[in-house]
Scaffold this motif. Sequence first.
Motif, PDB file in Angstrom:
ATOM      1  N   LEU A 150     -15.711  -2.089 -23.627  1.00  0.00           N
ATOM      2  CA  LEU A 150     -14.619  -2.630 -23.082  1.00  0.00           C
ATOM      3  C   LEU A 150     -15.485  -4.083 -22.429  1.00  0.00           C
ATOM      4  O   LEU A 150     -14.787  -5.077 -23.123  1.00  0.00           O
ATOM      5  CB  LEU A 150     -14.627  -2.289 -21.866  1.00  0.00           C
ATOM      6  CG  LEU A 150     -14.063  -0.918 -21.936  1.00  0.00           C
ATOM      7  CD1 LEU A 150     -14.179   0.181 -20.922  1.00  0.00           C
ATOM      8  CD2 LEU A 150     -12.407  -1.603 -22.415  1.00  0.00           C
ATOM      9  N   ALA A 151     -16.442  -4.200 -22.560  1.00  0.00           N
ATOM     10  CA  ALA A 151     -17.239  -6.393 -22.022  1.00  0.00           C
ATOM     11  C   ALA A 151     -16.482  -6.756 -23.520  1.00  0.00           C
ATOM     12  O   ALA A 151     -16.422  -7.542 -23.424  1.00  0.00           O
ATOM     13  CB  ALA A 151     -18.622  -5.839 -21.437  1.00  0.00           C
ATOM     14  N   ASP A 152     -17.570  -5.948 -24.322  1.00  0.00           N
ATOM     15  CA  ASP A 152     -16.991  -7.187 -25.650  1.00  0.00           C
ATOM     16  C   ASP A 152     -15.506  -7.269 -26.568  1.00  0.00           C
ATOM     17  O   ASP A 152     -15.428  -8.500 -26.683  1.00  0.00           O
ATOM     18  CB  ASP A 152     -17.467  -6.460 -26.802  1.00  0.00           C
ATOM     19  CG  ASP A 152     -17.822  -6.825 -28.102  1.00  0.00           C
ATOM     20  OD1 ASP A 152     -18.731  -8.094 -28.453  1.00  0.00           O
ATOM     21  OD2 ASP A 152     -17.449  -6.595 -29.468  1.00  0.00           O
ATOM     22  N   LYS A 153     -15.130  -6.351 -25.807  1.00  0.00           N
ATOM     23  CA  LYS A 153     -13.146  -6.779 -26.830  1.00  0.00           C
ATOM     24  C   LYS A 153     -12.821  -7.550 -25.601  1.00  0.00           C
ATOM     25  O   LYS A 153     -11.811  -8.664 -25.914  1.00  0.00           O
ATOM     26  CB  LYS A 153     -12.843  -5.326 -25.869  1.00  0.00           C
ATOM     27  CG  LYS A 153     -13.403  -3.846 -27.337  1.00  0.00           C
ATOM     28  CD  LYS A 153     -13.157  -4.413 -28.414  1.00  0.00           C
ATOM     29  CE  LYS A 153     -13.379  -3.439 -29.626  1.00  0.00           C
ATOM     30  NZ  LYS A 153     -13.350  -4.389 -31.163  1.00  0.00           N
ATOM     31  N   LEU A 154     -13.047  -7.487 -23.800  1.00  0.00           N
ATOM     32  CA  LEU A 154     -12.492  -8.506 -22.902  1.00  0.00           C
ATOM     33  C   LEU A 154     -12.792  -9.592 -23.113  1.00  0.00           C
ATOM     34  O   LEU A 154     -12.252 -10.868 -22.658  1.00  0.00           O
ATOM     35  CB  LEU A 154     -12.454  -7.767 -22.128  1.00  0.00           C
ATOM     36  CG  LEU A 154     -11.840  -6.538 -21.491  1.00  0.00           C
ATOM     37  CD1 LEU A 154     -12.420  -6.125 -20.598  1.00  0.00           C
ATOM     38  CD2 LEU A 154     -10.558  -7.076 -21.862  1.00  0.00           C
ATOM     39  N   TRP A 220     -22.564  -7.078 -16.697  1.00  0.00           N
ATOM     40  CA  TRP A 220     -21.129  -7.206 -17.722  1.00  0.00           C
ATOM     41  C   TRP A 220     -19.941  -7.787 -16.233  1.00  0.00           C
ATOM     42  O   TRP A 220     -19.230  -8.297 -16.751  1.00  0.00           O
ATOM     43  CB  TRP A 220     -21.099  -5.612 -18.430  1.00  0.00           C
ATOM     44  CG  TRP A 220     -21.784  -5.358 -19.504  1.00  0.00           C
ATOM     45  CD1 TRP A 220     -21.364  -6.407 -20.486  1.00  0.00           C
ATOM     46  CD2 TRP A 220     -21.720  -4.257 -20.087  1.00  0.00           C
ATOM     47  NE1 TRP A 220     -22.268  -5.538 -20.970  1.00  0.00           N
ATOM     48  CE2 TRP A 220     -22.719  -4.461 -21.021  1.00  0.00           C
ATOM     49  CE3 TRP A 220     -21.463  -2.976 -19.161  1.00  0.00           C
ATOM     50  CZ2 TRP A 220     -23.552  -2.867 -21.936  1.00  0.00           C
ATOM     51  CZ3 TRP A 220     -22.503  -1.540 -20.025  1.00  0.00           C
ATOM     52  CH2 TRP A 220     -22.852  -1.967 -20.792  1.00  0.00           C
ATOM     53  N   PHE A 221     -19.872  -7.408 -15.566  1.00  0.00           N
ATOM     54  CA  PHE A 221     -18.995  -7.843 -14.587  1.00  0.00           C
ATOM     55  C   PHE A 221     -19.192  -9.539 -14.096  1.00  0.00           C
ATOM     56  O   PHE A 221     -18.112 -10.160 -14.173  1.00  0.00           O
ATOM     57  CB  PHE A 221     -18.986  -6.762 -13.155  1.00  0.00           C
ATOM     58  CG  PHE A 221     -18.350  -6.954 -12.109  1.00  0.00           C
ATOM     59  CD1 PHE A 221     -16.909  -6.276 -12.725  1.00  0.00           C
ATOM     60  CD2 PHE A 221     -18.527  -8.187 -11.580  1.00  0.00           C
ATOM     61  CE1 PHE A 221     -15.729  -6.694 -11.371  1.00  0.00           C
ATOM     62  CE2 PHE A 221     -17.241  -8.375  -9.848  1.00  0.00           C
ATOM     63  CZ  PHE A 221     -16.063  -7.904  -9.720  1.00  0.00           C
ATOM     64  N   ARG A 222     -20.075  -9.885 -13.927  1.00  0.00           N
ATOM     65  CA  ARG A 222     -20.885 -11.152 -13.321  1.00  0.00           C
ATOM     66  C   ARG A 222     -20.197 -12.192 -14.450  1.00  0.00           C
ATOM     67  O   ARG A 222     -19.143 -12.995 -14.411  1.00  0.00           O
ATOM     68  CB  ARG A 222     -22.401 -11.229 -13.530  1.00  0.00           C
ATOM     69  CG  ARG A 222     -22.728 -12.988 -13.091  1.00  0.00           C
ATOM     70  CD  ARG A 222     -23.861 -12.869 -13.394  1.00  0.00           C
ATOM     71  NE  ARG A 222     -24.925 -12.559 -13.862  1.00  0.00           N
ATOM     72  CZ  ARG A 222     -25.416 -11.897 -14.307  1.00  0.00           C
ATOM     73  NH1 ARG A 222     -25.467 -10.558 -13.207  1.00  0.00           N
ATOM     74  NH2 ARG A 222     -26.485 -11.491 -15.449  1.00  0.00           N
ATOM     75  N   GLU A 223     -20.110 -11.046 -16.507  1.00  0.00           N
ATOM     76  CA  GLU A 223     -19.740 -12.340 -17.386  1.00  0.00           C
ATOM     77  C   GLU A 223     -17.894 -12.110 -17.673  1.00  0.00           C
ATOM     78  O   GLU A 223     -17.784 -13.152 -17.653  1.00  0.00           O
ATOM     79  CB  GLU A 223     -20.367 -11.426 -18.404  1.00  0.00           C
ATOM     80  CG  GLU A 223     -21.734 -11.787 -19.019  1.00  0.00           C
ATOM     81  CD  GLU A 223     -22.317 -11.406 -20.532  1.00  0.00           C
ATOM     82  OE1 GLU A 223     -23.170 -11.383 -20.387  1.00  0.00           O
ATOM     83  OE2 GLU A 223     -21.770 -10.453 -20.778  1.00  0.00           O
TER      84      GLU A 223
END
Length: 230
Positions: A150-154, A220-223
Amino acid sequence: MRGAQKTAKGVSLYSRYVNRPAGRILAAAAYRAGLTPNQVTLISAAFSFAGVAALALVRPSWGLAAAVWAALAVGFALDSADGQLARLRKESSPAGEWLDHVVDAAKIAALHAAVLISFHRFFDLPGPGWLLVPLGFQSAALLIFTGGLLADKLKPRGAAAAGAPAPPPSRLRAVALLPVDYGVFCSVFLLLGSERVFLAAYTALFVVHVLFLVAFMAKWFRELTAIRPV
């Protein structure tokens, strides 16, 4: 085939130097055999779930250890081969990527469920609380897998390309990621011949996955928080 590789960024040494080269050979063989990427994905699933079934149904032994590891390792190599084959044939598609990720998620969930079944059926555990270890490991592994996807897709696709050229992949990071590499995890099943050693190694990897999960989630949340809405 070398041109059909993904970037080495964020990849452990095992995936970079063992699994992807093995997948390259299998992708070349599949190409010559006329197989499609989705067929390779399904063959990968067949190997992986054969190992999962053996783990859940057969009493642990050194023979089972070798068989389970071999099935999982071949399944993992084929999991790399399907993407390489798709890029080689220029047949990458949302449906193929979806199928690959669904199989990966099912494989992770089923493998830890099989460990739980094996613990319950065959292991002389110190106490019933140890049955919670596979459940916790399953949750941590699935959260790392889905959270990373999800992080990569967002993340915006063009963000990295706008600046300077990307630095070469870090070897230190590649070493640090080894404990949460699926191929390294598969290797723990080589210890199935000894209940105590396998239980200790599996539990240690569970603890490491929990620590990595906390670090990954914060990263991931920070990015994603730093991304400004358009």
